[in-house]
Design a protein around this motif. Structure first.
Motif, PDB file in Angstrom:
ATOM      1  N   TYR A  73       0.757  -1.276   0.454  1.00 18.14           N
ATOM      2  CA  TYR A  73      -0.070   0.034   0.266  1.00 18.14           C
ATOM      3  C   TYR A  73       0.772   1.479   0.224  1.00 18.14           C
ATOM      4  O   TYR A  73       1.581   1.756   1.201  1.00 18.14           O
ATOM      5  N   PRO A 126       0.881   5.032   0.458  1.00 17.65           N
ATOM      6  CA  PRO A 126       0.906   5.380   1.806  1.00 17.65           C
ATOM      7  C   PRO A 126       1.492   5.071   2.156  1.00 17.65           C
ATOM      8  O   PRO A 126       2.254   6.013   3.926  1.00 17.65           O
ATOM      9  N   LEU A 127       1.360   3.935   2.791  1.00 17.62           N
ATOM     10  CA  LEU A 127       1.812   2.941   3.944  1.00 17.62           C
ATOM     11  C   LEU A 127       3.626   2.977   3.898  1.00 17.62           C
ATOM     12  O   LEU A 127       4.135   3.136   4.672  1.00 17.62           O
ATOM     13  N   THR A 180      -0.892   1.938   8.596  1.00 14.84           N
ATOM     14  CA  THR A 180      -0.922   3.586   7.603  1.00 14.84           C
ATOM     15  C   THR A 180      -1.361   4.376   8.750  1.00 14.84           C
ATOM     16  O   THR A 180      -0.927   5.315   8.906  1.00 14.84           O
ATOM     17  N   THR A 198       0.674   7.465  10.954  1.00 16.46           N
ATOM     18  CA  THR A 198       1.094   8.472  10.312  1.00 16.46           C
ATOM     19  C   THR A 198      -0.375   9.595  11.391  1.00 16.46           C
ATOM     20  O   THR A 198      -0.294  10.555  11.715  1.00 16.46           O
ATOM     21  N   GLN A 234      -2.593  -3.021   6.184  1.00 15.07           N
ATOM     22  CA  GLN A 234      -1.718  -2.286   5.722  1.00 15.07           C
ATOM     23  C   GLN A 234      -2.323  -0.764   5.902  1.00 15.07           C
ATOM     24  O   GLN A 234      -1.656  -0.164   6.052  1.00 15.07           O
ATOM     25  N   ALA A 291       4.828   6.701   4.723  1.00  7.92           N
ATOM     26  CA  ALA A 291       4.864   6.284   6.019  1.00  7.92           C
ATOM     27  C   ALA A 291       6.090   5.709   6.384  1.00  7.92           C
ATOM     28  O   ALA A 291       7.110   5.595   7.144  1.00  7.92           O
TER      29      ALA A 291
END
Length: 488
Positions: free
Chosen positions: A171, A173-174, A375, A379, A371, A177
């Protein structure tokens, strides 16, 4: 079921702990027989007038320890084989009966079976008993209510995105991060395109072996070292070169003498497993220089670097020099829960496409919903707060273990505090065999695997590995007393 579960509201013990102990006692005594289906967490919570989270925490602990098993869509059941009744040295692969022809399997399959046979006794000792199980975080301190809210919110807001086809790297965005977190906390040099989400560090080392090694290639492994990773390398056909570990960590000079043309070195530089030693700066540079000079690679397993109790976590090998020939891995199994099978592998830019192909041919991707929730957990700052809380909790549990051991185990075990990690080494008198000591401990319901089980070619004074992270304070005190009785 609830009639035998007596909880005391006036007790100082948390209700989820009381419920866990009552259920465990009923299972061990046979009042809840193997295969019995338990009430759902909601139903039991209503019967006992408890919050559902209290029941879920107790069930989670029992599931993690092997007293309960979950069946998807069916419910939660008492395990048919309890931890106390598992022989410490049981092989999971039955030998063929007399006169039967062995099944046709590949050389790699034969190697895997042989490697597993060597692990079974040690893994049995690690899994038996409650204190002092190794390599497990505190399940009772897992933020289950918060995780549940994040999970519900994710499902409500973006279930279509979660269920859609994902990038095999993971993923995005993960990965972004993680790239940000690793840069600030560990000094890793990478962008999100270099981060692959994997199902734990074992899958990471397996992929590294597939991509970088041919059968017969030499690999440096720490001695003593992490035997599960060594089993993965053996299964890939690698030739293991056992390199001694001293007070500075992996002895690079000795490794070069033993096998200068090795293709890969596997190390745990932040907290060497199982000795807890930090690889010195001098050795780190020697290792990186060898890899560059020999066109070899270094696999850096940063499995529990978050747990450093003195000073700040040290910078990783991967970020020491630009374009270091290092593959870096970490896992959330040691920080959150072993059942969250998520980790990460950071690879050099030149290897990204090859590792993406390996990921596709492995199992394509890790669970996308987990996942996405992870995230948000990172975050929104929950991950950093959780690490700080666990660092404080584990430091307190380590201090208690040292205090209790010095009082109850004087003359039997020499134990002191450590700057890092989730376990301590209890050094035995020179005349005491650590395997015998571990077997006596297991018979008393104590998990304390022997240091010798993690040795390859090296030898030395025997010791027991005592994990404290997952053990509540009252169980540390009781565990030390039972271990003292077993060793006497």
């Amino acid at each position: 079921m609830a009639t035998s579960l007596v909880l005391d509201a006036s007790s100082q013990a948390p209700l989820h702990r009381q419920l866990y102990e009552a259920l465990r006692a009923s299972i061990v005594a046979g009042r809840l027989s193997p295969g019995t289906r338990l009430l759902s967490t909601r139903a039991l919570a209503e019967q006992l007038d408890l919050s559902r989270n209290t029941v879920m925490n107790a069930y989670t602990q029992l599931l993690a320890e092997g007293y309960l098993v979950g069946q998807l869509g069916s419910g939660t059941y008492v395990a048919r084989e309890l931890p106390e009744r598992r022989p410490a040295q049981r092989a999971l692969i039955r030998p063929p009966s007399k006169g039967a022809s062995p099944p046709p399997i590949s050389k790699r399959g034969t190697t895997m079976a042989a490697a597993h046979a060597g692990l079974s006794a040690t893994l049995g000792l690690i899994q038996s008993g409650m204190a002092f199980r190794l390599g497990t975080p505190s399940v009772d301190a897992f933020p289950s209510e918060l995780w549940g809210r994040l999970l519900h919110r994710r499902w409500q807001r973006s279930w279509r995105e979660v269920l859609s086809h994902q990038d095999p790297r993971g993923y995005l965005p993960l990965r972004q991060a993680l790239a940000d977190y690793l840069a600030t906390s560990r000094g890793v040099r990478c962008g999100p395109e270099q981060v692959l989400i994997v199902n734990g560090s074992q899958q990471a080392i397996s992929m590294v072996a597939q991509v970088l090694l041919d059968p017969g290639d030499a690999v440096w492994v720490e001695d003593p070292g992490y035997i599960v990773a060594q089993g993965v390398l053996k299964a890939a056909g690698a030739t293991l070169v056992h390199v001694p570990v001293d007070e500075e960590g992996l002895n690079v000079e000795a490794a070069i003498r033993l096998s200068p043309n090795a293709r890969l070195a596997t190390v745990t530089p932040s907290s060497q497993f199982p000795l807890g030693i930090t690889l010195s700066h001098r050795r780190r540079l020697e290792l990186l220089q060898w890899a560059e000079r020999s066109n070899a690679w270094v696999f850096e397993d940063d499995y529990d670097s978050e747990y450093r109790y003195v000073g700040r976590p040290l910078a990783c090998l991967q970020g020491l020099t630009p374009d270091a020939r290092v593959l870096y891995t970490g896992t959330f199994s040691k920080v959150l829960t072993p059942n969250l099978r998520l980790g990460y592998l950071v690879v050099p830019e030149a290897l990204v496409e090859t590792f993406v192909a390996a990921r596709i041919f492995s199992d394509f991707q890790s669970a996308p919903l987990e996942q996405a929730v992870l995230t948000d957990f990172i975050t929104e700052g929950h991950f950093s707060r959780h690490v700080r809380r666990m660092r404080t909790l584990y430091a307190e549990r380590q201090a208690l273990l040292v205090e209790e051991a010095r009082r109850e185990l004087a003359g039997l075990i020499d134990i002191g505090p450590a700057d890092t990690g989730m376990h301590l080494l209890g050094w035995l008198p020179p005349e005491m065999d650590d395997r015998t000591a571990a077997e006596r401990a297991a018979a008393a319901g104590i998990s304390a695997p022997p240091l010798s089980a993690f040795r390859g070619q090296s030898s030395g004074r025997g010791a027991l590995l005592l994990g404290y992270a997952a053990v509540p304070e009252r169980d540390i005190s009781e565990g030390v007393r039972r271990l003292a009785q077993a060793l006497r």
